[in-house]
Motif scaffolding. Structure first.
Motif, mmCIF file in Angstrom:
data_model
loop_
_atom_site.group_PDB
_atom_site.id
_atom_site.type_symbol
_atom_site.label_atom_id
_atom_site.label_comp_id
_atom_site.label_asym_id
_atom_site.label_seq_id
_atom_site.Cartn_x
_atom_site.Cartn_y
_atom_site.Cartn_z
ATOM 1 N N GLU A 64 0.839 -1.207 0.000
ATOM 2 C CA GLU A 64 0.000 0.000 0.000
ATOM 3 C C GLU A 64 0.876 1.260 0.000
ATOM 4 N N HIS A 65 1.874 1.262 0.864
ATOM 5 C CA HIS A 65 2.779 2.415 0.979
ATOM 6 C C HIS A 65 3.592 2.581 -0.309
ATOM 7 N N LEU A 66 4.099 1.456 -0.824
ATOM 8 C CA LEU A 66 4.904 1.499 -2.052
ATOM 9 C C LEU A 66 4.064 2.005 -3.222
ATOM 10 N N THR A 67 2.796 1.589 -3.271
ATOM 11 C CA THR A 67 1.898 2.057 -4.341
ATOM 12 C C THR A 67 1.787 3.575 -4.307
ATOM 13 N N LYS A 68 1.618 4.117 -3.096
ATOM 14 C CA LYS A 68 1.478 5.576 -2.980
ATOM 15 C C LYS A 68 2.759 6.284 -3.426
ATOM 16 N N LEU A 69 3.902 5.747 -3.023
ATOM 17 C CA LEU A 69 5.166 6.389 -3.399
ATOM 18 C C LEU A 69 5.345 6.361 -4.916
ATOM 19 N N ILE A 70 4.956 5.245 -5.546
ATOM 20 C CA ILE A 70 5.097 5.130 -7.002
ATOM 21 C C ILE A 70 4.091 6.048 -7.706
ATOM 22 N N ALA A 71 2.844 6.048 -7.221
ATOM 23 C CA ALA A 71 1.828 6.915 -7.846
ATOM 24 C C ALA A 71 2.254 8.382 -7.736
ATOM 25 N N ASP A 72 2.743 8.788 -6.580
ATOM 26 C CA ASP A 72 3.207 10.178 -6.412
ATOM 27 C C ASP A 72 4.411 10.459 -7.311
ATOM 28 N N GLY A 73 5.256 9.439 -7.476
ATOM 29 C CA GLY A 73 6.426 9.585 -8.359
ATOM 30 C C GLY A 73 6.001 9.770 -9.809
ATOM 31 N N ILE A 74 4.977 9.031 -10.238
ATOM 32 C CA ILE A 74 4.482 9.177 -11.617
ATOM 33 C C ILE A 74 3.850 10.568 -11.789
ATOM 34 N N LYS A 75 3.131 11.010 -10.772
ATOM 35 C CA LYS A 75 2.492 12.333 -10.864
ATOM 36 C C LYS A 75 3.531 13.459 -10.854
ATOM 37 N N HIS A 76 4.657 13.212 -10.207
ATOM 38 C CA HIS A 76 5.699 14.239 -10.115
ATOM 39 C C HIS A 76 6.213 14.592 -11.509
ATOM 40 N N ASN A 77 6.315 15.871 -11.794
ATOM 41 C CA ASN A 77 6.789 16.311 -13.112
ATOM 42 C C ASN A 77 8.317 16.408 -13.084
ATOM 43 N N GLY A 78 8.971 15.283 -13.294
ATOM 44 C CA GLY A 78 10.428 15.238 -13.241
ATOM 45 C C GLY A 78 10.877 13.819 -12.935
ATOM 46 N N PHE A 79 12.169 13.646 -12.752
ATOM 47 C CA PHE A 79 12.722 12.310 -12.508
ATOM 48 C C PHE A 79 12.402 11.880 -11.078
ATOM 49 N N ALA A 80 11.753 10.743 -10.946
ATOM 50 C CA ALA A 80 11.394 10.229 -9.620
ATOM 51 C C ALA A 80 12.131 8.915 -9.398
ATOM 52 N N LEU A 81 12.951 8.857 -8.374
ATOM 53 C CA LEU A 81 13.646 7.610 -8.034
ATOM 54 C C LEU A 81 12.998 6.997 -6.800
ATOM 55 N N ILE A 82 12.582 5.754 -6.939
ATOM 56 C CA ILE A 82 12.042 5.027 -5.792
ATOM 57 C C ILE A 82 12.906 3.800 -5.570
ATOM 58 N N ASP A 83 13.613 3.795 -4.447
ATOM 59 C CA ASP A 83 14.428 2.643 -4.068
ATOM 60 C C ASP A 83 13.485 1.659 -3.373
#
Ligand code: TPP
Length: 290
Positions: free
Chosen positions: A180-199
């Motif tokens: 659930e938490h990882l989904t939110k981090l990825i969704a926010d990363g996709i919404k972010h206008n720029g390079f999003a790194l999720i480790d």
């Protein structure tokens, strides 16, 4: 919306089932990515997923989207090419810690500083999975593998600190066991206008017997639960990126807004490259190379 076969454009599963080992952390990461696509209401024809080579890279076979199973360490050059050809696509790149922080680390640093609008997920199991258990760039000092029978000598790469210091505009750490938490981090990363790194830290049940489910469960906490933490503060983010031991932070470390690489290109301001006329006479140019 359906395609010509009557299949929903929002269906991201393929008919084939992943072949990872039972209990592999890749299941959680793959599920979180598909959940994020669903939550954002994305349409599969407008997504391009690029993967590297590794157990994690095999994930390409199990997305019902546009996919490109690239070479080891070359996810980001391919993702960059796709993004520049059609910046209207949602481009997500993913691969192992060996892929992105070993052979591909040069591409990672330069992709970060360009700030392309790409979401990049590191499947960080701290070992080489596909090649059956050699040391990786995130293996800890002393970690015993078949390639380091007396223990790793080097200290590990810190992907969070590396990203922040390279100029990343979205940096987060998730865990494959907290979908659930990882989904939110990825969704926010996709919404972010720029390079999003999720480790995306994950277990490898076959070749990493140090960082097990219980090992992670005893240590990880969410940065959101720390009221003193401010993810807009770069120095605070860098300092927190050093925390590793009895407590391991997950969540959003750092975020800032900065123009993307695509934003800086007047050539694609009106429409993507793929929508532009290729009616260019290159005879003279070719003549120079005869
Ligand atoms: C250029 C190149 N070098 C080496 C390999 C062999 N190789 C395949 S996967 C891999 C490492 C896999 O580890 P990681 O990237 O962490 O992914 P995982 O399998 O753990 O998901 C290596 C070294 C290769 N395929 N291509």
């Amino acid at each position: 919306m359906t395609d010509v076969n009557g299949t929903s454009q929002h269906t991201f599963d393929t008919v084939a089932q992943p072949t990872w080992c039972p209990g592999c952390g890749n299941f959680g990461i793959h599920t979180a990515i598909k959940n994020a696509f669903t939550q954002l209401g994305l349409v599969r024809n407008e997504i391009a997923v690029v993967t590297g080579i590794g157990c994690s890279g095999n994930t390409a076979q199990w997305y019902n989207t546009n996919v490109f199973h690239s070479l080891h360490g070359r996810t980001l050059p391919v993702a960059t090419g796709i993004k520049l050809a059609n910046h209207e696509l949602t481009v997500l790149a993913e691969g192992g810690d060996g892929d992105g922080l070993g052979i591909g680390v040069g591409h990672l640093v330069h992709s970060i500083r360009r700030n392309l609008d790409i979401t990049y997920i590191i499947h960080d199991n701290r070992v080489y999975g596909l090649t059956t258990g050699q040391t990786s760039p995130t293996s800890v000092k002393g970690f015993v593998t078949k390639s380091t029978p007396t223990g790793v000598i080097e200290i590990p790469v810190n992907p969070i600190a590396l990203a922040i210091s390279s100029g990343a505009t979205y940096v987060a750490r998730g865990y494959s066991g907290d979908i659930e938490h990882l989904t939110k981090l990825i969704a926010d990363g996709i919404k972010h206008n720029g390079f999003a790194l999720i480790d995306a830290t994950q277990v490898c049940v076959s070749f990493n017997h140090a960082n097990t489910y219980s090992w992670w469960a005893e240590r990880i906490y969410r940065l959101e639960d720390d009221e003193t933490y401010d993810s807009r503060d770069k120095m605070m983010a860098f300092e927190r990126s050093q925390e590793w031991g009895e407590r391991i932070p997950t969540g959003l470390f750092y975020r800032e807004e900065r123009a993307t690489y695509e934003d800086e290109l007047p050539q694609i301001a009106d429409r993507p490259l793929v929508g532009q006329s290729m009616d260019v006479d290159i005879t003279e140019l070719m003549g120079e190379h005869v």
